[in-house]
Design an enzyme around this catalytic site. Structure first.
Site, PDB file in Angstrom:
ATOM      1  N   TYR A 118      -1.787  -0.609  10.978  1.00 14.20           N
ATOM      2  CA  TYR A 118      -1.916  -1.261   9.659  1.00 14.20           C
ATOM      3  C   TYR A 118      -0.711  -0.931   8.772  1.00 14.20           C
ATOM      4  O   TYR A 118      -0.024  -1.818   8.272  1.00 14.20           O
ATOM      5  CB  TYR A 118      -3.223  -0.830   8.969  1.00 14.20           C
ATOM      6  CG  TYR A 118      -3.238  -1.128   7.476  1.00 14.20           C
ATOM      7  CD1 TYR A 118      -3.226  -2.439   7.012  1.00 14.20           C
ATOM      8  CD2 TYR A 118      -3.252  -0.096   6.526  1.00 14.20           C
ATOM      9  CE1 TYR A 118      -3.216  -2.722   5.643  1.00 14.20           C
ATOM     10  CE2 TYR A 118      -3.248  -0.367   5.168  1.00 14.20           C
ATOM     11  CZ  TYR A 118      -3.228  -1.679   4.725  1.00 14.20           C
ATOM     12  OH  TYR A 118      -3.220  -1.964   3.374  1.00 14.20           O
ATOM     13  N   LYS A 140       2.337  -3.303   7.331  1.00 14.21           N
ATOM     14  CA  LYS A 140       2.613  -3.480   5.889  1.00 14.21           C
ATOM     15  C   LYS A 140       4.050  -3.041   5.580  1.00 14.21           C
ATOM     16  O   LYS A 140       4.735  -3.666   4.778  1.00 14.21           O
ATOM     17  CB  LYS A 140       1.615  -2.671   5.041  1.00 14.21           C
ATOM     18  CG  LYS A 140       0.190  -3.191   5.032  1.00 14.21           C
ATOM     19  CD  LYS A 140       0.037  -4.588   4.439  1.00 14.21           C
ATOM     20  CE  LYS A 140       0.241  -4.633   2.944  1.00 14.21           C
ATOM     21  NZ  LYS A 140      -0.096  -5.978   2.386  1.00 14.21           N
ATOM     22  N   THR A 183       0.821  -1.209   0.000  1.00  9.84           N
ATOM     23  CA  THR A 183       0.000   0.000   0.000  1.00  9.84           C
ATOM     24  C   THR A 183       0.859   1.265   0.000  1.00  9.84           C
ATOM     25  O   THR A 183       2.009   1.241   0.454  1.00  9.84           O
ATOM     26  CB  THR A 183      -0.890  -0.012   1.271  1.00  9.84           C
ATOM     27  OG1 THR A 183      -1.414   1.280   1.502  1.00  9.84           O
ATOM     28  CG2 THR A 183      -0.073  -0.373   2.519  1.00  9.84           C
ATOM     29  N   ASP A 184       0.271   2.358  -0.465  1.00 13.21           N
ATOM     30  CA  ASP A 184       0.983   3.650  -0.397  1.00 13.21           C
ATOM     31  C   ASP A 184       1.046   4.184   1.034  1.00 13.21           C
ATOM     32  O   ASP A 184       1.787   5.125   1.313  1.00 13.21           O
ATOM     33  CB  ASP A 184       0.327   4.680  -1.332  1.00 13.21           C
ATOM     34  CG  ASP A 184      -1.128   4.997  -0.987  1.00 13.21           C
ATOM     35  OD1 ASP A 184      -1.691   4.350  -0.081  1.00 13.21           O
ATOM     36  OD2 ASP A 184      -1.708   5.892  -1.631  1.00 13.21           O
TER      37      ASP A 184
END
Ligand code: NAD
Ligand code: TYD
Length: 359
Positions: A162, A166, A136-137
């Site tokens: 989160y 990641k 994810t960015d």
């Protein structure tokens, strides 16, 4: 025949990717989908392909070393596309540990199992073996309003449990590439929307609540910005990176479609009103009166925006679906799949919703 091992294929992006891949390659590929079926995993998302001879579903936890090892032992896996993760920021704020477990440890298990299965005695790997880690960015942190973009070179600065988990998983993939020359790529994508998205995320939550005449919770001042990408464009990018990308590289994937949350809510309301027939009783309550500003998310990132220059220059990928068109397709899908929404919002969803939104 090339064999893909997909993790988390019963979730939102994974199931869209599986549909995309069968649509593109038909019987030329085989897909094995490994999913634990958490609250976010739903086999209904794959109903129309479940009987294909070149598709197999295996229910397993990616943290279960033996189960994952066994899948590699029983199958000659060529490609791994690793989607499985805990994916919702608000849940990570309430219960961070499971994010570390699945996102960090689960990724370590996947990397280890693939390395064990693929690495030759001389430390090299057969040319057709590839692992793609879907990220994810959000690992890059938050951008100031109206200034700057995330590039592949932007330093990591995650803020939520989160995004930190990641980021940890990305770092492990990078470590495997550096240490073992493990054949992998990482993609860091912006916010996705489209069919099969679980209604804990902004867009399906707003569509579902608006249709039911329920309040539309907007966090803080509603001016946080996300860069929205139609999910099929993401699926295509993942495939193109595995087909045309340079191994060991990271590619940022984004929609060039920045919008404030409040704009998203207003576009959804306008589009719903446009698409609902005049005699549909729901049309009466789909209005801006439902918008309700609520307490802000803790540590809420202000703005995400991807510069997809590298993937465009090297691979020729570009977002194809304009937001206006993508949101219509998404809403149409939700109109045509009311049962799906009813099923996923029965049971535990209500408990989550009541605890999360006291509105
Ligand atoms: P999702 O929550 O809809 O789906 C996750 C899937 O993983 C579910 O099917 C779930 O059952 C499965 N899963 C969870 N824990 C598991 C475990 N321990 N073992 C096996 N399976 C498990 O998520 P999504 O939105 O489809 O996201 C997929 C991936 O893409 C994630 O890695 C996420 O970080 C990344 N991503 C998502 C977005 C987005 O906007 N949704 C954007 C960029 C990147
Ligand atoms: P979300 O869909 O959870 O994605 P992410 O946090 O991974 O970007 O949220 C998108 C944006 O919408 C984010 O800024 C938080 C905001 N938001 C609301 O304002 N209300 C809501 O009910 C939800 C779920 C999100």
């Amino acid at each position: 025949m090339r064999t893909y091992l997909i993790t988390g294929g019963a979730g939102f992006i994974g199931s869209n990717y599986i549909h995309y891949m069968f649509g593109k390659y038909g019987d030329e590929i085989r897909i094995i989908n490994v999913d634990k079926l958490t609250y976010a995993g739903n086999l209904e998302n794959l109903k129309d392909i479940e009987n294909r001879e070149n598709y197999t579903f295996i229910r397993a936890d990616i943290c279960d070393k033996e189960a994952i090892r066994e899948i590699f032992a029983q199958n000659d896996i060529d490609r791994v596309v690793h989607f499985a993760a805990e994916s919702h920021v608000d849940r990570s704020i309430r219960n961070p540990e499971v994010f570390v477990q699945t996102n960090v440890l689960g990724t370590a298990v996947m990397l280890n199992a693939a390395r064990e299965a693929w690495e030759k005695e001389d430390g090299t790997y057969p040319g057709d073996k590839k692992f793609l880690h879907v990220s994810t960015d959000e690992v890059y942190g938050s951008l100031p309003e109206g200034e700057g973009y995330f590039y592949e070179t932007t330093p990591y600065s995650p803020h939520s449990p989160y995004s930190s988990s990641k980021a940890g998983s990305d770092m492990l993939v990078k470590a495997y590439m550096d240490t073992y020359h493990f054949p992998a790529n990482i993609t860091n994508c912006s916010n996705n929307y489209g069919p099969y998205q679980f209604p804990e995320k902004l867009i399906p939550l707003i569509i579902n609540n608006a249709l039911q005449g329920k309040k539309l919770p907007v966090y803080g001042d509603g001016k946080n910005v996300r860069d929205w990408l139609y999910v099929e464009d993401h699926a295509k990018a993942i495939d193109m990176v595995q087909e045309k990308g340079r191994l060991f590289e990271t590619y940022n994937v984004g929609g060039h479609n920045e919008k404030q949350n409040i704009e998203i809510v207003e576009i959804i309301l306008d589009t719903l009103r446009e698409m609902l027939p005049d005699d549909d009783p729901r049309k009466a309550h789909v209005s801006r009166d439902l918008i309700t500003y609520v307490e802000d998310r803790k540590g809420h990132d202000r703005r995400y925006a991807i510069a997809p220059d590298k993937i465009k220059a090297e691979i020729g990928w570009e977002p194809e679906t304009m937001f206006k068109e993508g949101i219509k397709k998404t809403i149409r899908w939700f109109f045509e799949n009311e049962e799906w929404m009813k099923n996923v919002t029965s049971g535990d969803y209500q408990k989550y919703y009541d605890a999360m939104y006291k509105v």
